[in-house]
Design a protein around this motif. Structure first.
Motif: not given
Length: 69
Positions: A1, A4, A18-21, A41, A43, A51, A57
């Protein structure tokens, strides 16, 4: 990603996590979490400060938490 879009999760009231790898914070649009119940969130742990200071963010800095994926 890599990005967004605006209002992506807006009004998704059931979302609490929310999981953002991505190690590089994706570009985010306006009010992506508007009217949500986001509590955390997640990360990559090594990227938390990145972030928290990234454009857009920073508004969610108090919800950004490190996670070992």
């Amino acid at each position: 990603v890599t990005s967004i879009s605006n209002d992506t999760f807006s009004r998704c009231e059931a979302i609490t996590k929310v999981y953002c790898k991505a190690t590089t914070p994706p570009a985010i649009g306006y009010e992506i979490f508007y009217y949500t119940r986001i509590k955390n969130i997640y990360v990559p742990s090594s990227c938390v400060n990145t972030y928290k200071t990234a454009d857009g963010w920073e508004y969610y800095a108090n919800k950004i938490v490190g996670y070992n994926f």
